[in-house]
Write a protein that holds these residues in place. Structure first.
Motif, PDB file in Angstrom:
ATOM      1  N   GLU A  81      -5.856 -10.102  -7.017  1.00 61.20           N
ATOM      2  CA  GLU A  81      -4.857 -10.832  -6.240  1.00 61.20           C
ATOM      3  C   GLU A  81      -3.829  -9.852  -5.694  1.00 61.20           C
ATOM      4  OE1 GLU A  81      -2.941 -13.560  -8.876  1.00 61.20           O
ATOM      5  OE2 GLU A  81      -2.221 -11.987 -10.222  1.00 61.20           O
ATOM      6  N   PRO A  82      -3.015 -10.266  -4.686  1.00 62.09           N
ATOM      7  CA  PRO A  82      -2.139  -9.296  -4.016  1.00 62.09           C
ATOM      8  C   PRO A  82      -1.201  -8.526  -4.920  1.00 62.09           C
ATOM      9  CG  PRO A  82      -2.316 -11.281  -2.692  1.00 62.09           C
ATOM     10  CD  PRO A  82      -3.033 -11.575  -3.985  1.00 62.09           C
ATOM     11  N   ARG A  83      -0.652  -9.148  -5.961  1.00 66.59           N
ATOM     12  CA  ARG A  83       0.329  -8.400  -6.758  1.00 66.59           C
ATOM     13  C   ARG A  83      -0.305  -7.282  -7.590  1.00 66.59           C
ATOM     14  NH1 ARG A  83       2.593 -11.637 -11.988  1.00 66.59           N
ATOM     15  NH2 ARG A  83       0.788 -12.934 -12.428  1.00 66.59           N
ATOM     16  N   LYS A  84      -1.636  -7.263  -7.697  1.00 67.73           N
ATOM     17  CA  LYS A  84      -2.285  -6.169  -8.417  1.00 67.73           C
ATOM     18  C   LYS A  84      -2.395  -4.902  -7.569  1.00 67.73           C
ATOM     19  CE  LYS A  84      -2.841  -9.074 -11.757  1.00 67.73           C
ATOM     20  NZ  LYS A  84      -1.821  -9.174 -12.801  1.00 67.73           N
ATOM     21  N   ASN A  85      -2.126  -5.019  -6.260  1.00 67.38           N
ATOM     22  CA  ASN A  85      -2.019  -3.824  -5.407  1.00 67.38           C
ATOM     23  C   ASN A  85      -3.335  -3.058  -5.303  1.00 67.38           C
ATOM     24  OD1 ASN A  85      -0.449  -2.109  -3.766  1.00 67.38           O
ATOM     25  ND2 ASN A  85       0.110  -0.792  -5.479  1.00 67.38           N
ATOM     26  N   LEU A  86      -4.441  -3.794  -5.300  1.00 69.22           N
ATOM     27  CA  LEU A  86      -5.747  -3.131  -5.340  1.00 69.22           C
ATOM     28  C   LEU A  86      -6.159  -2.471  -4.025  1.00 69.22           C
ATOM     29  CD1 LEU A  86      -7.605  -5.690  -7.598  1.00 69.22           C
ATOM     30  CD2 LEU A  86      -6.621  -3.487  -8.221  1.00 69.22           C
ATOM     31  N   PRO A  87      -5.789  -2.991  -2.864  1.00 71.55           N
ATOM     32  CA  PRO A  87      -6.124  -2.240  -1.648  1.00 71.55           C
ATOM     33  C   PRO A  87      -5.554  -0.828  -1.656  1.00 71.55           C
ATOM     34  CG  PRO A  87      -5.531  -4.487  -1.084  1.00 71.55           C
ATOM     35  CD  PRO A  87      -5.218  -4.317  -2.536  1.00 71.55           C
ATOM     36  N   ALA A  88      -4.332  -0.664  -2.173  1.00 65.12           N
ATOM     37  CA  ALA A  88      -3.754   0.688  -2.262  1.00 65.12           C
ATOM     38  C   ALA A  88      -4.552   1.555  -3.222  1.00 65.12           C
ATOM     39  CB  ALA A  88      -2.292   0.597  -2.700  1.00 65.12           C
ATOM     40  N   GLY A 148     -15.921  -2.065 -24.679  1.00 62.65           N
ATOM     41  CA  GLY A 148     -16.782  -1.016 -24.155  1.00 62.65           C
ATOM     42  C   GLY A 148     -16.427  -0.631 -22.737  1.00 62.65           C
ATOM     43  N   PHE A 149     -16.029  -1.613 -21.935  1.00 64.56           N
ATOM     44  CA  PHE A 149     -15.658  -1.356 -20.540  1.00 64.56           C
ATOM     45  C   PHE A 149     -14.373  -0.543 -20.463  1.00 64.56           C
ATOM     46  CE2 PHE A 149     -13.100  -3.041 -16.888  1.00 64.56           C
ATOM     47  CZ  PHE A 149     -13.746  -2.327 -15.895  1.00 64.56           C
ATOM     48  N   LEU A 150     -13.323  -1.000 -21.151  1.00 62.37           N
ATOM     49  CA  LEU A 150     -12.038  -0.314 -21.077  1.00 62.37           C
ATOM     50  C   LEU A 150     -12.091   1.036 -21.797  1.00 62.37           C
ATOM     51  CD1 LEU A 150      -9.724  -3.389 -21.773  1.00 62.37           C
ATOM     52  CD2 LEU A 150      -9.990  -2.203 -19.579  1.00 62.37           C
ATOM     53  N   GLY A 151     -12.612   1.033 -23.017  1.00 66.94           N
ATOM     54  CA  GLY A 151     -12.643   2.260 -23.796  1.00 66.94           C
ATOM     55  C   GLY A 151     -13.633   3.284 -23.285  1.00 66.94           C
ATOM     56  N   GLY A 152     -14.585   2.847 -22.461  1.00 65.55           N
ATOM     57  CA  GLY A 152     -15.565   3.778 -21.911  1.00 65.55           C
ATOM     58  C   GLY A 152     -15.161   4.401 -20.598  1.00 65.55           C
ATOM     59  N   ALA A 153     -13.999   3.999 -20.064  1.00 68.47           N
ATOM     60  CA  ALA A 153     -13.556   4.518 -18.766  1.00 68.47           C
ATOM     61  C   ALA A 153     -12.895   5.887 -18.911  1.00 68.47           C
ATOM     62  CB  ALA A 153     -12.570   3.545 -18.131  1.00 68.47           C
ATOM     63  N   GLU A 154     -13.029   6.706 -17.894  1.00 65.31           N
ATOM     64  CA  GLU A 154     -12.260   7.947 -17.833  1.00 65.31           C
ATOM     65  C   GLU A 154     -10.772   7.646 -17.801  1.00 65.31           C
ATOM     66  OE1 GLU A 154     -13.802  11.344 -17.473  1.00 65.31           O
ATOM     67  OE2 GLU A 154     -15.163   9.939 -18.466  1.00 65.31           O
ATOM     68  N   LEU A 155     -10.437   6.556 -17.131  1.00 54.30           N
ATOM     69  CA  LEU A 155      -9.040   6.188 -16.916  1.00 54.30           C
ATOM     70  C   LEU A 155      -9.000   4.716 -16.536  1.00 54.30           C
ATOM     71  CD1 LEU A 155      -6.113   7.386 -16.585  1.00 54.30           C
ATOM     72  CD2 LEU A 155      -6.678   7.739 -14.172  1.00 54.30           C
ATOM     73  N   VAL A 156      -8.035   3.983 -17.058  1.00 53.76           N
ATOM     74  CA  VAL A 156      -7.783   2.617 -16.622  1.00 53.76           C
ATOM     75  C   VAL A 156      -6.551   2.642 -15.726  1.00 53.76           C
ATOM     76  CG1 VAL A 156      -7.116   0.290 -17.337  1.00 53.76           C
ATOM     77  CG2 VAL A 156      -8.836   1.548 -18.631  1.00 53.76           C
ATOM     78  N   VAL A 157      -6.678   2.096 -14.527  1.00 54.66           N
ATOM     79  CA  VAL A 157      -5.584   2.102 -13.558  1.00 54.66           C
ATOM     80  C   VAL A 157      -5.137   0.665 -13.313  1.00 54.66           C
ATOM     81  CG1 VAL A 157      -4.798   2.867 -11.301  1.00 54.66           C
ATOM     82  CG2 VAL A 157      -6.577   4.160 -12.487  1.00 54.66           C
ATOM     83  N   TYR A 158      -3.830   0.444 -13.390  1.00 51.23           N
ATOM     84  CA  TYR A 158      -3.259  -0.897 -13.221  1.00 51.23           C
ATOM     85  C   TYR A 158      -2.036  -0.769 -12.323  1.00 51.23           C
ATOM     86  CZ  TYR A 158      -2.371  -5.724 -14.745  1.00 51.23           C
ATOM     87  OH  TYR A 158      -2.210  -7.091 -14.802  1.00 51.23           O
ATOM     88  N   PRO A 159      -2.248  -0.735 -10.990  1.00 51.29           N
ATOM     89  CA  PRO A 159      -1.170  -0.378 -10.061  1.00 51.29           C
ATOM     90  C   PRO A 159      -0.311  -1.563  -9.613  1.00 51.29           C
ATOM     91  CG  PRO A 159      -3.208  -0.611  -8.858  1.00 51.29           C
ATOM     92  CD  PRO A 159      -3.531  -0.927 -10.301  1.00 51.29           C
ATOM     93  N   SER A 160       0.003  -2.458 -10.528  1.00 53.27           N
ATOM     94  CA  SER A 160       0.608  -3.742 -10.204  1.00 53.27           C
ATOM     95  C   SER A 160       1.982  -3.607  -9.543  1.00 53.27           C
ATOM     96  CB  SER A 160       0.740  -4.574 -11.478  1.00 53.27           C
ATOM     97  OG  SER A 160       1.358  -5.810 -11.209  1.00 53.27           O
ATOM     98  N   LEU A 161       2.281  -4.584  -8.695  1.00 50.08           N
ATOM     99  CA  LEU A 161       3.588  -4.676  -8.052  1.00 50.08           C
ATOM    100  C   LEU A 161       4.583  -5.476  -8.886  1.00 50.08           C
ATOM    101  CD1 LEU A 161       2.359  -5.456  -4.420  1.00 50.08           C
ATOM    102  CD2 LEU A 161       3.172  -3.262  -5.298  1.00 50.08           C
TER     103      LEU A 161
END
Length: 366
Positions: free
Chosen positions: A203-210, A262-275
Motif C-alpha cells: 500500500e502507498p504508506r509502505k513506500n514500495l515504488p521508491a 524462513g523468509f525473513l531470517g533467510g534474507a540478506e536484508l529486510v527493508v521496510y521503507p515506510s512513510l
C-alpha cells in the motif's frame, strides 16, 4: 471481559494478527474472556483460547456494513448478557451507547498525519471514528507512545486516557530459522540465490515504488521479494514494469505464517521503507528472526527498532545508498542481526496483555 473479534479479516492480517496474539496472552494472564466473533471463526477461537466464552455475531455481519450496524445495536447487548464488565473494541470503532465501559484500540495516527497514503473514504471513516472513540471510550489503547503523542497533537486526545501497549512477537513463530525453514521459504518463492525481503501490505504508506526504483539502480542486486497482500498502490505495478533486465522482482502475495521465519531470517536484508507506522510489527518480527533491518525514522519505528536497525531516508536516493552500503558490508549486517535479536526479546505478548488488563481495570473503575 469481552473482546470484539468480529473485525478480524479472513487473511488474519492487521487487526487479525493483533487479536489472535492478544487473546491467548490475556487468557494466560488469567483473564475471564468472552470472545465475540464471526460464526466462521468459532472453531478457530475455540482452539486458540480454550475455555473462553465464545459468542457468534449474526451470519449477515460477515459483510462490513452489516457488522458496523450490528456493532451499534447488538454487540454491547450481547456482551452485557454474557456478564462482561468491560468491552474491548480492538479496531477504532465502538458502540455509541454501550451500557458498559468500553476500551478502544487506535492503531495509528496516519489518517491525520499522512492523509495522502489512504483512500479518501477510508481516511474520512477512520478520522471520524478516532475522534469519536477518543471522546466516548473510557480508555483508548495505542501500540506506541509515538502514536499516542500524535493523537494528542492532531486529534485532541487526552493523554491521561490513552494507554500505550507495545505489541509483542511470538518466539515460537518468529525465531532464527533452521536451514530447513530457509529452504522451505526459498522453495515456495522459487529462489536459489540471495534476496532482499519486504513483508507487509503493498500500500502507498509502505513506500514500495521508491524501494523498487532504488534497488533497480544497484548493479548485481540480489532478488527483491515484496511479500504481502495487494493494497491500492498502482505505483507498485508501474515501478515493477520498469525493473531493468537482470534484476528479479518477486510479488508472491501472502505467505503462510509457517514460512515467515524462513523468509525473513533467510534474507540478506529486510527493508521496510515506510512513510508512517503506528508500530511496525514486521520490523520487530524480522529482528526476532535474526535478519538485519533497514527502515525509516518516522513515527513509531525508532521506538521499536532503537539502535538495533539501520535507518534511511524515505527518498529513493537515500534508500539506494543505504541498501548498497549494507549489502556490501556483511560484518555490519551480522552486527545488526545480533542486536535485533536482543532487542526483539524485550517485546512479548504477555507484557502487552498486562498493559491491556491495566487499561480494562482503569475503564471499569472510572
Amino acid at each position: 471481559m469481552a473482546v470484539d473479534a468480529t473485525a478480524v479479516p479472513a487473511d488474519r492480517g492487521g487487526v487479525g494478527r493483533y487479536v489472535d496474539e492478544l487473546l491467548p496472552a490475556l487468557a494466560a494472564e488469567g483473564a475471564d474472556l468472552v470472545v465475540v466473533c464471526q460464526a466462521h471463526d468459532l472453531a478457530h477461537y475455540a482452539q486458540l483460547v480454550p475455555g473462553a466464552d465464545l459468542r457468534a455475531a449474526p451470519a449477515a455481519a460477515a459483510r462490513i456494513p452489516v457488522r458496523l450496524a450490528w456493532e451499534q445495536v447488538g454487540l454491547a447487548r450481547l456482551a452485557r448478557r454474557a456478564g462482561a464488565d468491560v468491552l474491548h473494541c480492538p479496531h477504532y470503532t465502538m458502540p455509541l451507547v454501550p451500557g458498559l465501559p468500553v476500551v478502544t484500540t487506535l492503531h495509528d495516527a496516519t489518517f491525520f498525519t499522512h492523509p495522502e497514503v489512504h483512500l479518501p473514504v477510508k481516511r474520512r471513516f477512520f478520522r471520524t471514528w478516532t475522534r469519536i472513540s477518543l471522546a466516548r471510550a473510557r480508555r483508548c489503547l495505542t501500540p506506541s507512545a509515538a502514536t499516542r503523542n500524535e493523537l494528542v497533537r492532531v486529534a485532541g486526545a487526552d493523554p491521561a486516557r490513552v494507554d500505550v501497549a507495545h505489541l509483542g512477537v511470538d518466539p515460537e513463530r518468529f525465531h532464527v530459522p533452521t536451514d530447513e525453514e530457509r529452504a522451505a521459504a526459498r522453495a515456495h518463492l522459487g529462489i536459489d540465490g540471495p534476496y532482499v525481503a519486504f513483508l507487509g501490505t503493498l500500500e502507498p504508506r509502505k513506500n514500495l515504488p521508491a524501494l523498487i526504483r532504488a534497488w533497480s539502480t544497484l548493479p548485481d542486486a540480489p532478488d527483491l521479494v515484496l511479500a504481502g497482500g495487494r493494497g491500492w498502490d498502482e505505483d507498485v505495478d508501474r515501478a515493477a514494469a520498469q525493473v531493468p533486465a537482470g534484476h528479479r522482482l518477486h510479488l508472491p502475495g501472502y505467505l503462510p505464517l509457517e514460512l515467515l521465519a524462513g523468509f525473513l531470517g533467510g534474507a540478506e536484508l529486510v527493508v521496510y521503507p515506510s512513510l508512517g507506522e503506528g508500530f511496525g510489527l514486521p520490523v520487530l518480527e524480522a529482528m526476532a528472526c535474526g535478519a538485519p533491518v533497514l527502515t525509516t525514522r518516522v513515527l513509531a519505528i525508532p521506538e521499536i527498532g532503537g539502535q538495533a536497525v539501520a535507518y534511511t531516508g524515505t527518498d529513493e536516493e537515500s534508500i539506494a545508498a543505504e541498501l548498497a552500503a549494507l549489502l556490501a558490508d556483511p560484518a555490519r549486517r551480522a552486527e545488526l542481526a545480533a542486536a535485533g535479536r536482543t532487542r526483539a526479546a524485550g517485546f512479548d505478548w504477555r507484557s502487552c496483555a498486562r498493559e491491556h488488563l491495566r487499561a480494562y481495570a482503569a475503564a471499569a473503575a472510572a
